[in-house]
Design an enzyme around this catalytic site. Structure first.
Site, mmCIF file in Angstrom:
data_model
loop_
_atom_site.group_PDB
_atom_site.id
_atom_site.type_symbol
_atom_site.label_atom_id
_atom_site.label_comp_id
_atom_site.label_asym_id
_atom_site.label_seq_id
_atom_site.Cartn_x
_atom_site.Cartn_y
_atom_site.Cartn_z
ATOM 1 N N CYS A 46 0.847 -1.186 0.000
ATOM 2 C CA CYS A 46 0.000 0.000 0.000
ATOM 3 C C CYS A 46 0.887 1.242 0.000
ATOM 4 O O CYS A 46 1.865 1.301 0.750
ATOM 5 C CB CYS A 46 -0.893 -0.019 1.246
ATOM 6 S SG CYS A 46 -2.011 1.383 1.388
ATOM 7 N N HIS A 74 -9.121 -4.020 -1.597
ATOM 8 C CA HIS A 74 -8.100 -3.259 -0.865
ATOM 9 C C HIS A 74 -8.456 -1.768 -0.851
ATOM 10 O O HIS A 74 -8.441 -1.129 0.206
ATOM 11 C CB HIS A 74 -6.734 -3.479 -1.527
ATOM 12 C CG HIS A 74 -5.628 -2.674 -0.942
ATOM 13 N ND1 HIS A 74 -4.658 -3.209 -0.141
ATOM 14 C CD2 HIS A 74 -5.339 -1.343 -1.038
ATOM 15 C CE1 HIS A 74 -3.813 -2.242 0.233
ATOM 16 N NE2 HIS A 74 -4.204 -1.100 -0.307
ATOM 17 N N GLU A 75 -8.777 -1.216 -2.016
ATOM 18 C CA GLU A 75 -9.111 0.217 -2.080
ATOM 19 C C GLU A 75 -10.400 0.515 -1.329
ATOM 20 O O GLU A 75 -10.495 1.535 -0.640
ATOM 21 C CB GLU A 75 -9.199 0.685 -3.530
ATOM 22 C CG GLU A 75 -7.905 0.603 -4.306
ATOM 23 C CD GLU A 75 -6.696 1.210 -3.611
ATOM 24 O OE1 GLU A 75 -6.848 2.210 -2.859
ATOM 25 O OE2 GLU A 75 -5.582 0.699 -3.811
ATOM 26 N N HIS A 87 -10.076 1.150 2.379
ATOM 27 C CA HIS A 87 -9.682 2.512 2.760
ATOM 28 C C HIS A 87 -10.905 3.384 3.064
ATOM 29 O O HIS A 87 -10.844 4.271 3.911
ATOM 30 C CB HIS A 87 -8.857 3.185 1.654
ATOM 31 C CG HIS A 87 -7.441 2.739 1.591
ATOM 32 N ND1 HIS A 87 -6.520 2.979 2.598
ATOM 33 C CD2 HIS A 87 -6.768 2.064 0.618
ATOM 34 C CE1 HIS A 87 -5.350 2.483 2.250
ATOM 35 N NE2 HIS A 87 -5.467 1.919 1.056
#
Length: 166
Positions: free
Chosen positions: A98, A140-141, A144
């Site tokens: 990341c 993953h994004e 966030h």
């Protein structure tokens, strides 16, 4: 628009839940362009989320088409506003990195295939099925947007987190 500075852990915005986008306007279009510019300028990045550039809104960009892991199965450059996973299938463990945690990578378990509903850059509703590396990158994004980093998903910090080689 412009390349933005990527916020690094432990910046508090990385742990906040982002607000949904309620109005598609020039401000959102500028944010999308900043995310794209930042992702592309990094060279190695396959995605960036708004909180990584200091904006607490539910917007991510993903593009795995230039990665050897994703080039054969992808939707190209994705702009996802208010994304929501509506279906998950399978499971896979992948080593993730990341831009907000530049010195470490970690083994993370994610769904192998997902169906995601979102608004595109023009405000049109889209639904796609993503598989493999693209599915992992999207998850993953999207983490966030909920104040989560890949470090929050590793099973064991001692055995599943690795210092990046310089």
């Amino acid at each position: 628009m412009a390349v933005q500075e990527v916020r690094l852990y432990p910046d508090p915005i990385l742990k906040q839940v982002c607000a949904p986008v309620t109005c598609m306007d020039a401000r959102i279009d500028a944010l999308v362009q900043d995310l794209l510019d930042t992702m592309i300028a990094a060279g190695h990045s396959v995605g960036v989320a708004a909180p990584q550039i200091g904006v607490g809104l539910r917007v991510v960009v993903v593009d795995v088409s230039n990665s050897k892991l994703g080039r054969d199965d992808n939707h190209g450059q994705l702009v996802m506003i208010n994304p929501e996973i509506v279906e998950r299938e399978g499971e896979r463990v992948m080593r993730e990195g990341c831009m907000s945690v530049p010195d470490y990578t970690g083994n993370v378990t994610r769904a192998e295939s997902i169906v995601v509903q979102y608004l595109d850059r023009s405000g049109s509703e889209r639904v796609i099925r993503a598989n493999g590396f693209e599915a992992v990158a999207i998850q993953h994004e999207m983490d966030h947007l909920d104040g989560m980093l890949f470090l929050d998903r590793v099973s064991n910090l001692k055995t599943d987190v690795f210092r990046r080689k310089k």
